[in-house]
Design an enzyme around this catalytic site. Structure first.
Site, PDB file in Angstrom:
ATOM      1  N   GLY A 216       0.804  -1.219   0.000  1.00  0.00           N
ATOM      2  CA  GLY A 216       0.000   0.000   0.000  1.00  0.00           C
ATOM      3  C   GLY A 216       0.837   1.268   0.000  1.00  0.00           C
ATOM      4  O   GLY A 216       1.704   1.421   0.838  1.00  0.00           O
ATOM      5  N   SER A 217       0.609   2.181  -0.938  1.00  0.00           N
ATOM      6  CA  SER A 217       1.513   3.305  -1.059  1.00  0.00           C
ATOM      7  C   SER A 217       1.027   4.310  -2.103  1.00  0.00           C
ATOM      8  O   SER A 217      -0.083   4.224  -2.604  1.00  0.00           O
ATOM      9  CB  SER A 217       2.901   2.796  -1.442  1.00  0.00           C
ATOM     10  N   ARG A 218       1.941   5.235  -2.453  1.00  0.00           N
ATOM     11  CA  ARG A 218       1.610   6.291  -3.409  1.00  0.00           C
ATOM     12  C   ARG A 218       2.894   6.787  -4.066  1.00  0.00           C
ATOM     13  O   ARG A 218       3.975   6.737  -3.474  1.00  0.00           O
ATOM     14  CB  ARG A 218       0.903   7.411  -2.650  1.00  0.00           C
TER      15      ARG A 218
END
Length: 215
Positions: free
Chosen positions: A185-187
């Site tokens: 999960g990230s950006r």
């Protein structure tokens, strides 16, 4: 095909699955509970396998275009002041990756790595406005003779606690090739020149190495 950053975790997951299935068979007499435990372990394994998948992408090389560095949804498009490297105004494009997206980071532009810096930090949810400056992150700048300098930032989310970055200052990189990985999960934020012509819209889903962000 799976990303190399997931090999140890995948092997460990297979070992735990095999041990769990065997132990459930030996120590759980109730057939339904036994099968529920085994199915749960299998679902966890499948989730891990899909997270570390690394599909091949046929990137069309073009120095006049910025391609999506990751799979995900465009959650930010705005003019901001970038204060770490450029220290001037840029167009920020942020792409959020959910746990079900491919988490491989690809070079949005080919060229020379001018800057590559890791920053330890917090683990705010990836869509939080302060995540770009306060979360664990890496900042990388690629210089291209046609497009100029483009900055991208890998940002860890609430679940992601390890960012892998392959960019090294002074090396030449190829657009669309493997630039790293962010676990769980990230950006990724892109900081583009103000005269960039955007090819995406807010909330649009993009595919890393394929979809064009700007030209």
């Amino acid at each position: 095909m799976f990303h190399k950053e997931g090999f140890k975790i995948i092997i460990g997951a297979f070992v735990i699955l095999a041990a769990g299935i065997l132990l459930a068979k030996l120590y759980i007499d109730n057939f339904y509970i036994q099968k529920a435990v085994q199915v749960t372990l299998l679902i966890i394994l499948v989730a891990i396998l899909q997270f570390f998948r690394n599909p091949k992408r046929a990137t069309i090389l073009d120095d006049t275009q910025i391609i999506a560095p990751v799979d995900g949804k465009v959650v930010v498009i705005e003019e901001v002041y970038e204060k770490e490297y450029f220290k001037d105004k840029r167009i920020q494009v942020s792409i959020f990756m959910s746990p079900i997206n491919v988490h491989v980071t690809r070079y949005a532009l080919g060229g020379l790595v001018k800057y590559s810096q890791y920053h330890p930090g917090k683990y705010l949810v990836a869509w939080h406005p302060k995540a770009s400056e306060e979360n664990e992150r890496t900042t990388i700048v690629i210089q291209n003779p046609t497009y100029g300098e483009v900055l991208y930032r890998q940002i860890a989310g609430a679940m992601a606690k390890r960012i892998v970055n392959y960019a090294k200052v002074g090396e030449s990189v190829v657009q669309g090739s493997d630039a790293g990985f962010i676990k769980f999960g990230s950006r990724v934020d892109l900081f583009l020149p103000l005269d960039s012509e955007l090819k995406i819209k807010l909330h649009q889903k993009v595919k890393g190495g394929i979809d064009i962000i700007a030209s």
